[in-house]
Design a protein around this motif. Structure first.
Motif, PDB file in Angstrom:
ATOM      1  N   LYS A   1       7.067   8.699  -5.826  1.00  0.00           N
ATOM      2  CA  LYS A   1       6.216   9.896  -5.703  1.00  0.00           C
ATOM      3  C   LYS A   1       6.520  10.879  -6.829  1.00  0.00           C
TER       4      LYS A   1
ATOM      5  N   GLY B   1       5.034   9.229 -10.045  1.00  0.00           N
ATOM      6  CA  GLY B   1       3.622   8.876 -10.024  1.00  0.00           C
ATOM      7  C   GLY B   1       3.347   7.385 -10.034  1.00  0.00           C
ATOM      8  N   TYR B   2       4.298   6.589  -9.539  1.00  0.00           N
ATOM      9  CA  TYR B   2       4.071   5.148  -9.446  1.00  0.00           C
ATOM     10  C   TYR B   2       3.142   4.873  -8.263  1.00  0.00           C
ATOM     11  N   LYS B   3       2.020   4.283  -8.532  1.00  0.00           N
ATOM     12  CA  LYS B   3       0.959   4.157  -7.534  1.00  0.00           C
ATOM     13  C   LYS B   3       1.189   2.953  -6.611  1.00  0.00           C
TER      14      LYS B   3
ATOM     15  N   HIS C   1       0.823  -1.218   0.000  1.00  0.00           N
ATOM     16  CA  HIS C   1       0.000   0.000   0.000  1.00  0.00           C
ATOM     17  C   HIS C   1       0.854   1.264   0.000  1.00  0.00           C
TER      18      HIS C   1
ATOM     19  N   ALA D   1      -5.149   0.938  -2.218  1.00  0.00           N
ATOM     20  CA  ALA D   1      -5.357   2.252  -1.593  1.00  0.00           C
ATOM     21  C   ALA D   1      -5.092   2.219  -0.099  1.00  0.00           C
TER      22      ALA D   1
ATOM     23  N   HIS E   1       3.727   4.033  -1.619  1.00  0.00           N
ATOM     24  CA  HIS E   1       4.024   4.570  -2.956  1.00  0.00           C
ATOM     25  C   HIS E   1       5.046   3.668  -3.649  1.00  0.00           C
TER      26      HIS E   1
END
Length: 425
Positions: free
Chosen positions: A191, A194-196, A85, A200, A87
């Motif tokens: 971060k 933008g690597y998720k 979960h 969530a 980044h």
């Protein structure tokens, strides 16, 4: 000695495997001294006549059985439950997975290859660049040589007559520091790009516990190592045999990751890896004799002490020197060549051999992921089809992180020596 040096450089430029570079230069040296021609074979044979050296093939078999026995997937699931979960979730999982696998394989090449084959393809599918996925696989492999049962630490212990048990225990805190540094580096890079995360929210504690329970037999192996060494139940060699038997039984009968019919392939793979390691050790033993005959250790000691008698200044000089040499020579070969020389230096300056062993092995490991001769670099790039140029660009933040940890371990010896001194009073 000049002819040997020229031969060494020429073979290196021709990209001859490093073991043959070392042996070739040594053979030329002794060929010019006919009275000592038989020394090469004698030295190679005698260097392998060591009971503690049996730990190397045993731990290699254990690592191969762990990789084949369905253990890697369970460790991956557990790592995913812990950090998926965050980044850059998949990259975080790769780092955490290497911490667990490192406690079984003892080899940066083996650990990096597993990540490159299993996690890197999934990372590319999820939008990570191939270079980033490759570098994460290689950099996280730097944890394995510091964690017990590190093959590098076994060889260092044999060369310096240092307790392998103390070296194993001394690597535990540094391994966790390296892991934290890599996790932080991945977070910062993820971060920015933008690597998720993989999910969530964090998984419920019950699900994480269930994944941990599924991987329990795998996670028990490092506990077996530590308790067995601390309790004096096994020597490192006997512990290697127990680890191989444990991994074999768990892989076949508990996790059912491979069948008895695959035993030959497993042992063949392990034999080839063992032969590679031991041939480097034997070749480097001959070369170290050449250095001793030419009094290189004494000359180096005199030169270093003429610069400073402060051990921290000398440690910085050695750190820079090893980082540079590590970019050109394979780590294990470099260690076997230099340890007999550097052992005299460190003993004279009163540097703890356990502390220096961890720093030395980690230093040479960093070299293995840097061009032009980084073995882990080429292993990973050959699997992921990543170009050396792209890998080199992407590796800079991770190399900075690893070198920062190296300096921390170099100048805060207690991070290495605290646990061995606590447990081996």
């Amino acid at each position: 000695m000049i002819a040997s040096g020229i031969a060494f450089l020429a073979l290196l430029v021709l990209r001859v495997p490093i073991a043959f570079v070392i042996l070739g230069a040594s053979v030329i040296y002794f060929a010019l001294n006919p009275m000592m021609a038989s020394t090469v074979a004698q030295r190679m044979a005698s260097s392998l006549e060591s009971f503690p050296l049996l730990a190397v093939p045993f731990f290699i078999v254990a690592g191969a059985a762990m990789a084949r026995g369905g253990i890697a997937q369970r460790l991956y699931d557990f790592a995913d439950g812990l950090v998926g979960h965050w980044h850059g979730g998949l990259a975080q999982v790769a780092v955490m997975n290497s911490l667990f696998l490192g406690a079984m394989s003892g080899s940066s090449n083996a650990d990096a290859a597993i990540d490159a084959r299993t996690i890197a393809p999934i990372m590319r599918q999820r939008g990570y660049s191939n270079g980033f996925a490759s570098v994460v696989s290689a950099a996280s492999g730097a944890i394995a040589p510091i964690m017990p049962p590190s093959i590098g630490l076994i060889v260092y212990g044999l060369l310096t007559d240092t307790s392998i048990g103390r070296l194993f225990i001394g690597g535990i805190i540094p391994a966790f520091i390296i892991t934290c540094a890599l996790l932080l580096t991945v977070r910062i890079m993820a971060k920015r790009r933008g690597y998720k995360p993989e999910r969530a929210q964090r998984l419920p504690a019950r699900q994480i516990a269930a994944r941990g329970q599924s991987a329990l037999w795998a996670l028990a192996m490092p506990v077996l190592l530590i308790v067995g060494l601390r309790g004096g139940w096994f020597t490192p060699t006997e512990l290697g045999a127990m680890a191989a038997l444990y991994a074999f039984v768990i892989g076949i009968f508990v996790y059912r990751g491979f069948r008895l019919s695959e035993t030959y392939d497993l042992l063949r793979e392990s034999a080839l890896t063992t032969a590679n390691v031991l041939f480097i050790v034997a070749s480097a033993a001959v070369f170290s004799l050449v250095l001793a005959l030419e009094q290189v250790p004494q000359s180096l000691l005199t030169s270093l002490l003429s610069l400073s008698d402060n051990k921290y200044v000398i440690l910085m000089i050695l750190t820079v020197m090893l980082l540079v040499l590590g970019t050109m020579l394979e780590g294990l070969a470099l260690m076997v060549i230099l340890v007999p020389i550097l052992n005299e230096v460190t003993r004279t300056l009163g540097i703890d051999p356990v502390h220096f062993g961890i720093v030395l092995v980690f230093n040479t490991t960093i070299g293995s992921i840097t061009p032009p001769v980084g073995t882990v670099l080429y292993t990973v790039c050959s699997i992921t089809k990543c170009s050396i140029e792209e890998f080199s660009r992407e590796s800079l933040p991770f190399l900075a992180s690893l070198i920062g940890v190296l300096l921390l371990l170099t100048y805060v010896p207690a991070l290495v020596t605290f646990l061995p001194n606590l447990l081996f009073r």
